[in-house]
Design an enzyme around this catalytic site. Sequence first.
Site, PDB file in Angstrom:
ATOM      1  N   ASN A 250      -5.989   2.976   5.973  1.00  0.00           N
ATOM      2  CA  ASN A 250      -5.843   1.734   5.371  1.00  0.00           C
ATOM      3  C   ASN A 250      -5.751   1.629   3.967  1.00  0.00           C
ATOM      4  O   ASN A 250      -5.662   0.856   3.177  1.00  0.00           O
ATOM      5  CB  ASN A 250      -7.126   0.785   5.660  1.00  0.00           C
ATOM      6  CG  ASN A 250      -7.419  -0.443   4.865  1.00  0.00           C
ATOM      7  OD1 ASN A 250      -6.884  -1.259   4.788  1.00  0.00           O
ATOM      8  ND2 ASN A 250      -8.675  -0.236   4.294  1.00  0.00           N
TER       9      ASN A 250
ATOM     10  N   ILE B 241      -4.975 -11.651   0.548  1.00  0.00           N
ATOM     11  CA  ILE B 241      -6.211 -11.329   1.199  1.00  0.00           C
ATOM     12  C   ILE B 241      -6.980 -11.131   0.038  1.00  0.00           C
ATOM     13  O   ILE B 241      -6.604 -10.387  -1.046  1.00  0.00           O
ATOM     14  CB  ILE B 241      -6.243 -10.130   2.081  1.00  0.00           C
ATOM     15  CG1 ILE B 241      -5.334 -10.223   3.073  1.00  0.00           C
ATOM     16  CG2 ILE B 241      -7.743 -10.092   2.783  1.00  0.00           C
ATOM     17  CD1 ILE B 241      -5.224 -11.556   4.217  1.00  0.00           C
TER      18      ILE B 241
ATOM     19  N   TYR C 107       4.959  -0.364  -5.231  1.00  0.00           N
ATOM     20  CA  TYR C 107       4.009  -0.822  -4.302  1.00  0.00           C
ATOM     21  C   TYR C 107       4.837  -1.374  -3.258  1.00  0.00           C
ATOM     22  O   TYR C 107       4.676  -1.006  -2.271  1.00  0.00           O
ATOM     23  CB  TYR C 107       3.169  -1.983  -4.852  1.00  0.00           C
ATOM     24  CG  TYR C 107       2.267  -2.605  -3.686  1.00  0.00           C
ATOM     25  CD1 TYR C 107       1.044  -1.719  -3.326  1.00  0.00           C
ATOM     26  CD2 TYR C 107       2.581  -3.625  -3.149  1.00  0.00           C
ATOM     27  CE1 TYR C 107       0.162  -2.139  -2.308  1.00  0.00           C
ATOM     28  CE2 TYR C 107       1.418  -4.297  -2.036  1.00  0.00           C
ATOM     29  CZ  TYR C 107       0.361  -3.713  -1.666  1.00  0.00           C
ATOM     30  OH  TYR C 107      -0.254  -3.931  -0.612  1.00  0.00           O
TER      31      TYR C 107
ATOM     32  N   SER D 214       6.600   1.505  -1.473  1.00  0.00           N
ATOM     33  CA  SER D 214       5.758   2.141  -0.635  1.00  0.00           C
ATOM     34  C   SER D 214       5.328   1.695   0.842  1.00  0.00           C
ATOM     35  O   SER D 214       5.214   2.259   1.619  1.00  0.00           O
ATOM     36  CB  SER D 214       4.241   2.361  -1.534  1.00  0.00           C
ATOM     37  OG  SER D 214       3.657   1.529  -1.317  1.00  0.00           O
ATOM     38  N   LYS D 215       5.169   0.337   0.655  1.00  0.00           N
ATOM     39  CA  LYS D 215       4.840  -0.613   1.952  1.00  0.00           C
ATOM     40  C   LYS D 215       6.059  -0.703   3.013  1.00  0.00           C
ATOM     41  O   LYS D 215       5.872  -0.663   4.004  1.00  0.00           O
ATOM     42  CB  LYS D 215       4.157  -1.796   1.533  1.00  0.00           C
ATOM     43  CG  LYS D 215       2.908  -1.864   0.862  1.00  0.00           C
ATOM     44  CD  LYS D 215       1.739  -0.966   1.634  1.00  0.00           C
ATOM     45  CE  LYS D 215       0.568  -0.840   0.887  1.00  0.00           C
ATOM     46  NZ  LYS D 215      -0.461  -0.065   1.720  1.00  0.00           N
TER      47      LYS D 215
ATOM     48  N   SER E  45       2.190  -4.219   4.428  1.00  0.00           N
ATOM     49  CA  SER E  45       2.288  -5.502   3.297  1.00  0.00           C
ATOM     50  C   SER E  45       3.276  -6.194   3.688  1.00  0.00           C
ATOM     51  O   SER E  45       4.430  -5.764   3.947  1.00  0.00           O
ATOM     52  CB  SER E  45       1.957  -5.079   2.003  1.00  0.00           C
ATOM     53  OG  SER E  45       2.185  -6.237   1.130  1.00  0.00           O
TER      54      SER E  45
END
Length: 249
Positions: free
Chosen positions: A72, A171, A138, A141-142, A125
């Site tokens: 995670n 979130i 980001y 990467s996701k 994500s």
Amino acid sequence: MRLEGKIAIITGAGSGIGKATADLFRQEGATVVGADLHGADTRCDAGSEADVAALIDEVVTRHGGLDIFFANAGISGGLDSIFEQDEKAWAEILRVNTIGPAMAIKHAAPHMKERGGGSIIATASVAGLRSGAGGPAYTASKAAVINLVKVGAQQLTGSNVRVNAICPGLIETGMTQFVYERARAKGKEDRLGHLNPLQRGGEPIEIARAALFLASDEASYVNGHALVVDGGLSSSHPFNLQAYGRTAI
């Protein structure tokens, strides 16, 4: 007690989604080792192969095996554009967000196979599905994580080790705290998450429940899948209802 007798590792367990998941897994009967750089049971750099391998070996030695690994841990890198993020920023974000889960699969799967199977979960994500939910490194990467779990599932054929991802939407965690604080300061907290059909942001426990499902035997036939938990945000391309002569209920 859906995880009774199971042994689990959770990275990024010091706060947010990881902490909520560790708490929930323990309530469901699992023995949980939470790992993070700060605030967890064990200190671990989730993007370091040596740290991940050592963590897994320690847990297997101490508890007799491993059934669940929730990779995670992640970093956002902010919202700089592709013209602002340099090579160093790209390398660090990919190291933690993508290489970290890859090393978790590499080192956790053999131990799980010895026990007859297991569940590996990685946090991806909605940013990995399309642009608009994070910075360029980001997002890349996701997206890589989403395909990584598919590759992992295939390469573990016959092992009964399942590999899946969760794609959270907005979130409230330490990673997104600046977004929430900025909205609250402007008196616009009610606008957070307004683009999804539920018109709200999510809570860490809502992602933890998805992780619980994927970790449990209830998901025994779910493999190589990216489970989206985003209030419906990614169910449609952006459009304006009024532009089409329609209004919301």
